[in-house]
Write an enzyme that holds these catalytic residues in place. Sequence first.
Site, PDB file in Angstrom:
ATOM      1  N   CYS A 130       0.803  -1.227   0.000  1.00 38.12           N
ATOM      2  CA  CYS A 130       0.000   0.000   0.000  1.00 38.12           C
ATOM      3  C   CYS A 130       0.833   1.274   0.000  1.00 38.12           C
ATOM      4  O   CYS A 130       0.299   2.367   0.215  1.00 38.12           O
ATOM      5  CB  CYS A 130      -0.943  -0.001   1.201  1.00 38.12           C
ATOM      6  SG  CYS A 130      -2.108  -1.389   1.177  1.00 38.12           S
ATOM      7  N   LYS A 173      -8.707  -0.418  10.486  1.00 30.56           N
ATOM      8  CA  LYS A 173      -8.615  -1.425   9.432  1.00 30.56           C
ATOM      9  C   LYS A 173      -7.641  -2.515   9.867  1.00 30.56           C
ATOM     10  O   LYS A 173      -6.460  -2.264  10.090  1.00 30.56           O
ATOM     11  CB  LYS A 173      -8.142  -0.786   8.126  1.00 30.56           C
ATOM     12  CG  LYS A 173      -8.044  -1.773   6.964  1.00 30.56           C
ATOM     13  CD  LYS A 173      -7.595  -1.072   5.685  1.00 30.56           C
ATOM     14  CE  LYS A 173      -7.466  -2.035   4.529  1.00 30.56           C
ATOM     15  NZ  LYS A 173      -7.007  -1.373   3.296  1.00 30.56           N
ATOM     16  N   LYS A 185     -13.244  -1.749   9.389  1.00 29.03           N
ATOM     17  CA  LYS A 185     -13.109  -2.780   8.361  1.00 29.03           C
ATOM     18  C   LYS A 185     -12.239  -3.916   8.903  1.00 29.03           C
ATOM     19  O   LYS A 185     -11.127  -3.650   9.374  1.00 29.03           O
ATOM     20  CB  LYS A 185     -12.478  -2.173   7.105  1.00 29.03           C
ATOM     21  CG  LYS A 185     -12.297  -3.153   5.954  1.00 29.03           C
ATOM     22  CD  LYS A 185     -11.624  -2.482   4.755  1.00 29.03           C
ATOM     23  CE  LYS A 185     -11.485  -3.469   3.601  1.00 29.03           C
ATOM     24  NZ  LYS A 185     -10.782  -2.890   2.450  1.00 29.03           N
ATOM     25  N   SER A 193     -15.414  -8.321   1.465  1.00 31.10           N
ATOM     26  CA  SER A 193     -15.577  -9.351   0.432  1.00 31.10           C
ATOM     27  C   SER A 193     -15.725 -10.750   1.002  1.00 31.10           C
ATOM     28  O   SER A 193     -16.559 -11.539   0.534  1.00 31.10           O
ATOM     29  CB  SER A 193     -14.400  -9.301  -0.540  1.00 31.10           C
ATOM     30  OG  SER A 193     -13.165  -9.528   0.141  1.00 31.10           O
ATOM     31  N   TYR A 244     -21.207  -5.178  -0.730  1.00 30.70           N
ATOM     32  CA  TYR A 244     -21.392  -5.748  -2.068  1.00 30.70           C
ATOM     33  C   TYR A 244     -22.815  -6.268  -2.261  1.00 30.70           C
ATOM     34  O   TYR A 244     -23.205  -6.593  -3.381  1.00 30.70           O
ATOM     35  CB  TYR A 244     -20.378  -6.875  -2.284  1.00 30.70           C
ATOM     36  CG  TYR A 244     -18.951  -6.413  -2.161  1.00 30.70           C
ATOM     37  CD1 TYR A 244     -18.289  -5.823  -3.229  1.00 30.70           C
ATOM     38  CD2 TYR A 244     -18.256  -6.531  -0.944  1.00 30.70           C
ATOM     39  CE1 TYR A 244     -16.981  -5.370  -3.113  1.00 30.70           C
ATOM     40  CE2 TYR A 244     -16.958  -6.089  -0.819  1.00 30.70           C
ATOM     41  CZ  TYR A 244     -16.324  -5.505  -1.907  1.00 30.70           C
ATOM     42  OH  TYR A 244     -15.028  -5.043  -1.774  1.00 30.70           O
ATOM     43  N   ARG A 284      -8.956  -9.209  -3.045  1.00 30.97           N
ATOM     44  CA  ARG A 284      -7.652  -9.194  -3.720  1.00 30.97           C
ATOM     45  C   ARG A 284      -7.717  -9.869  -5.079  1.00 30.97           C
ATOM     46  O   ARG A 284      -6.932  -9.560  -5.967  1.00 30.97           O
ATOM     47  CB  ARG A 284      -6.594  -9.814  -2.805  1.00 30.97           C
ATOM     48  CG  ARG A 284      -6.344  -8.918  -1.596  1.00 30.97           C
ATOM     49  CD  ARG A 284      -5.450  -9.512  -0.542  1.00 30.97           C
ATOM     50  NE  ARG A 284      -5.326  -8.579   0.580  1.00 30.97           N
ATOM     51  CZ  ARG A 284      -4.727  -8.859   1.722  1.00 30.97           C
ATOM     52  NH1 ARG A 284      -4.187 -10.062   1.911  1.00 30.97           N
ATOM     53  NH2 ARG A 284      -4.668  -7.960   2.685  1.00 30.97           N
TER      54      ARG A 284
END
Length: 325
Positions: free
Chosen positions: A130, A195, A248, A274, A313, A205
Site C-alpha cells: 500500500c 482497518k 473494516k 468481500s 457488495y 484481492r
Amino acid sequence: MAQTFDRHRRLRRSAAMRNLVRENHVRMEDLIYPLFVVEGSNVKNEIPSMPGVYQFSLDQLAIEMEEIVAAGIQSVIMFGVPEHKDACGTGAYDDNAVTQQAIRQIKEAHPEMVVIADTCLCEYTDHGHCGVLHDGDVDNDESLKLLAQTAVSQAKAGADIIAPSNMMDGFVIAIREALDEAGFSHIPIMSYAVKYASAFYGPFRDAANSAPQFGDRKTYQMDPANSREGLREAASDVKEGADFLIVKPGIAFMDMVVRLRENFDLPIVAYNVSGEYSMVKAAAANGWIDEERIVMETLVGFKRAGADLIITYHAKDVAKWLRGE
C-alpha cells in the site's frame, strides 16, 4: 393472582406492531456500493470468488451505473485495476488513469451520485503493498507524498469524498493539507480509521488484483486482537481532520463500531467486506441459509451497533429487497 413478570410479547403480536416499535432500520441512503473498473472495452468479468460482483471497463460501467441509479443507490466507492503497474503505483495519481476516467464519467452522467474514491497504492504497485518500498519495507513518509497526490488527482476528477485505506501513519493530515492547498477544502475524508490485517479480504484481492507479492500487511494494518489500538487510530484521524470513520471488516469487528460510536460524534461506516459477502453467497448457493434474511440481519446489526453508513457488495440486492421485490 398478582402479575409477577413483564409482558414483553405484547409488542410482538403482529407484523404491524413489530414495525411500529422497530428501533433500527436499513435505508437505501445508508448503502455504499463498491465498483471495480478496468482498462479496455466490452469487459464485464465476474469475480470467481464473489458471485454477482464484476470488473467493468468504462463502456460497461456506464450500463452498470444506469442499473445502480434505477435501483435507488445513491453512493458508490471506486476501485481501479490498471493494466500497467510499477514500483511507485504511478497509475494511482495519473490524472488520466482508469479510476479518474471512471469518476469523471460517472459524475458527468449522474451528477447527483456520491462518488467516493478509495485512495491507496496497492492496486497500482507491482509488489502489491500500500506504499512505496525502501529496503523491502513500506516507507511511510514517502508513501504519504504519493497518497496525497492521488487524493488531489481523484478530487480533480470529481470525487465527492476521498477514502484513504492505506493505513500509513499521518495519512489523514497529509491528504487534508494537500486537498486544502489544491483548492479542495470542501472535499471530506472518509478514513479507513480502524482497518485490520484480516483474512476476510481474500476475495477482494482477486477483484482488485492487489495481493502482496511478498510478505503481508501486518506492519501497517492492525492486529485483529487489538481494540484499544483502534481507538487510538481513530482519535489520531479525528485530530488530523477526518470527516467519517470506517471500521473494516464489519462483522468480525462490530465491537469496534460500538466503541467508535461511543467515543466519536462523526459518521461511522461499517465495511461489509468481500470475505463476509462470499461466505453468505456460498452458503446461499448450497441452500444452507436464507440469503435475504441473513444479509438484512447483518446490516441491521451494523446499524444497531452504531453505524450510520454501510459499504456492502450486497447493496443491489438490498435495494431490491427494500423495494419489496
